[in-house]
Scaffold this active site. Structure first.
Site, PDB file in Angstrom:
ATOM      1  N   HIS A  80       0.853  -1.187   0.000  1.00 18.89           N
ATOM      2  CA  HIS A  80       0.000   0.000   0.000  1.00 18.89           C
ATOM      3  C   HIS A  80       0.883   1.229   0.000  1.00 18.89           C
ATOM      4  CE1 HIS A  80      -3.455   2.590   0.832  1.00 18.89           C
ATOM      5  NE2 HIS A  80      -2.628   3.269   1.607  1.00 18.89           N
ATOM      6  N   ASP A 159     -15.427   1.254   7.489  1.00 14.46           N
ATOM      7  CA  ASP A 159     -14.393   2.203   7.036  1.00 14.46           C
ATOM      8  C   ASP A 159     -14.896   3.058   5.892  1.00 14.46           C
ATOM      9  OD1 ASP A 159     -11.620   3.257   6.646  1.00 14.46           O
ATOM     10  OD2 ASP A 159     -11.862   2.204   4.746  1.00 14.46           O
ATOM     11  N   ARG A 166     -14.862  11.614   7.192  1.00 11.90           N
ATOM     12  CA  ARG A 166     -13.559  12.223   7.437  1.00 11.90           C
ATOM     13  C   ARG A 166     -13.205  13.206   6.335  1.00 11.90           C
ATOM     14  NH1 ARG A 166      -9.717   7.573   7.339  1.00 11.90           N
ATOM     15  NH2 ARG A 166      -8.152   9.207   7.607  1.00 11.90           N
ATOM     16  N   SER A 181      -8.010   2.581   8.618  1.00 14.29           N
ATOM     17  CA  SER A 181      -8.593   2.568   7.275  1.00 14.29           C
ATOM     18  C   SER A 181      -7.769   1.698   6.327  1.00 14.29           C
ATOM     19  CB  SER A 181      -8.676   4.000   6.735  1.00 14.29           C
ATOM     20  OG  SER A 181      -9.227   4.017   5.442  1.00 14.29           O
TER      21      SER A 181
END
Length: 427
Positions: A80, A159, A166, A181
């Site tokens: 990621h 999430d 958010r 997240s």
């Protein structure tokens, strides 16, 4: 009651795992209102969370939805990135790891603002499908060893809903919320090992090494605590990664790397990431052996073959190169050394031309983009090409001027910037 939980976090006290789970479960059911969850996010942004709280939040988000099935015994690996300008590593890394014997169920996202999205890049390939049914996704993984898809509504819905809040409540940059997240989606993919590439610099969300290292440490601690071996690297994002910025443009550069060429920094970051994952996944005894295997797979066409298989399996038709808008060369106004390349400004130019989105529902023009012909520390002469702008018709002089302002040339010698700043474990 939800108000009691909010008061606890408002007062910087610690919530129990049971309290956090009940909060997320209530939010997904609709018993906890959006305004209450927004208040929770702001309290976390201000007061933080302990590692135990962050682990509990991550687990609750995973359990709010489905997890990927396991149909083979191949090590399941993934990477990621926290997002940066010109970051096309995922497009190369997934097929490269698959060629090395791993399984890569990569859940990726779209771009918003100045950062490009892996899914947007892949959708510039004609026919490529990022929304696959669970059955089709499993079939692609079993046959090819890699797939790159978006997170559907069944994956970590807690999430998904919290992230949307958010985004409009100025709580995106909370390290505990970022950690939960990222890891909730990766844990839902039932991985055996994960590498996090935390970008650092003006073109990244984390602008300082200290911020980036705090996030990396949080991800490593919580990932490991959740049963997912997690490592991290910090890489420079004070200039674009590679030469190309834009969607089809970055796919073309990825194809160059998969062909055994491409910019040195893109190839190096791909190999540095993949070698850590191969060792984590038990497919290599050390990074030297992993580097040798991965270099061969890039150079002999094996990684490219896997990419072509993945594209075909996900409905895509891959030409030799994707078409771009008209090319307009921008030259150096003076001789000297490139002292600065403002990555975020170049990304904004591409976005304004239609290559990015300011709102989630904006339509992207995959053919527009920029090439940067040089790195910080490169010597240039007057009239030498320093960038190429891809835009149909006559080039917009405002964009050319902005490119000249973003690529700063100085008379004095400038040191080249290191690509890799830190590696896990942090010393």
């Amino acid at each position: 009651m939800i108000t009691d939980l909010l008061a606890t976090k408002r007062d910087a006290a610690e919530l129990s795992g049971e309290e956090i789970r009940s909060l997320i479960e209530g939010f997904v059911r609709g018993d906890v209102a959006d305004y209450q969850m927004s208040a929770f996010a702001m309290a976390v942004r201000i007061n933080g969370m302990t590692d135990a709280e962050t682990s509990a939040l991550t687990a609750a988000m995973v359990d709010s939805g489905d997890c990927f099935d396991r149909l083979t015994d191949r090590p399941r690996l993934d990477k990621h990135s926290t997002g940066g300008v010109g970051d096309k590593i995922s497009l190369i890394l997934a097929p490269l790891l698959a060629a090395a014997g791993a399984e890569v169920p990569m859940i990726s996202g779209r771009g918003l603002g100045h950062t490009g999205g892996t899914l947007d890049k892949l959708e510039s390939i004609p026919g490529f499908q990022i929304d696959l049914s669970a059955a089709r996704r499993n079939e692609v993984l079993k046959q090819v060893g890699a797939c790159i898809v978006g997170a559907d509504a069944s994956i970590a819905p807690g999430d998904r809903r919290l992230y949307a809040l958010r985004d409009v409540t100025a709580t995106i940059d909370s390290i505990p919320l970022i950690t939960a997240s990222i890891l909730s989606k990766k844990l839902a993919a039932t991985l055996d090992a994960l590498l996090i590439d935390v970008k650092v610099g003006r073109g990244a969300f984390m602008t300082s090494v200290e911020q980036a290292e705090s996030l990396a440490r949080s991800l490593i601690r919580v990932g490991t605590d959740s049963g997912l071996p997690t490592a991290a690297i910090l890489s420079d994002m004070n200039q674009p990664l590679g030469r190309s910025i834009g969607n089809a443009n970055e796919v073309n550069e990825s194809l160059d790397v998969l062909d055994g060429g491409g910019p040195d920094e893109v190839r190096e970051l791909t190999l540095a990431s993949a070698e850590i994952l191969l060792v984590q996944g038990g497919l290599a005894t050390d990074v030297d052996q992993a580097r040798s295997v991965l270099t061969r797979l890039l150079d002999d066409g094996s990684a490219m073959e896997k990419f072509q298989q993945m594209v075909h399996a996900q409905g895509g038709r891959l030409p030799e190169r994707l078409a771009l808008a008209d090319a307009h060369v921008i030259t150096a106004p003076e001789s000297g050394t490139i002292a600065q390349i403002d990555a975020i400004e170049l990304a904004r130019i591409v976005a304004v031309m239609g290559g990015g989105r300011q709102k989630v529902d904006d339509v992207i023009d995959a053919t527009v983009g920029l090439d940067v012909h040089g790195r910080v520390g490169s010597r240039v002469e007057t009239g030498q090409p320093i960038a190429t702008l891809y835009q149909d018709g006559e080039p917009d002089v405002r964009y050319i001027q902005r490119v000249h302002e973003a690529i700063v040339i100085r008379q004095q010698q400038v040191e080249k910037r290191p690509l890799l700043i830190r590696r896990y474990p942090f010393e």
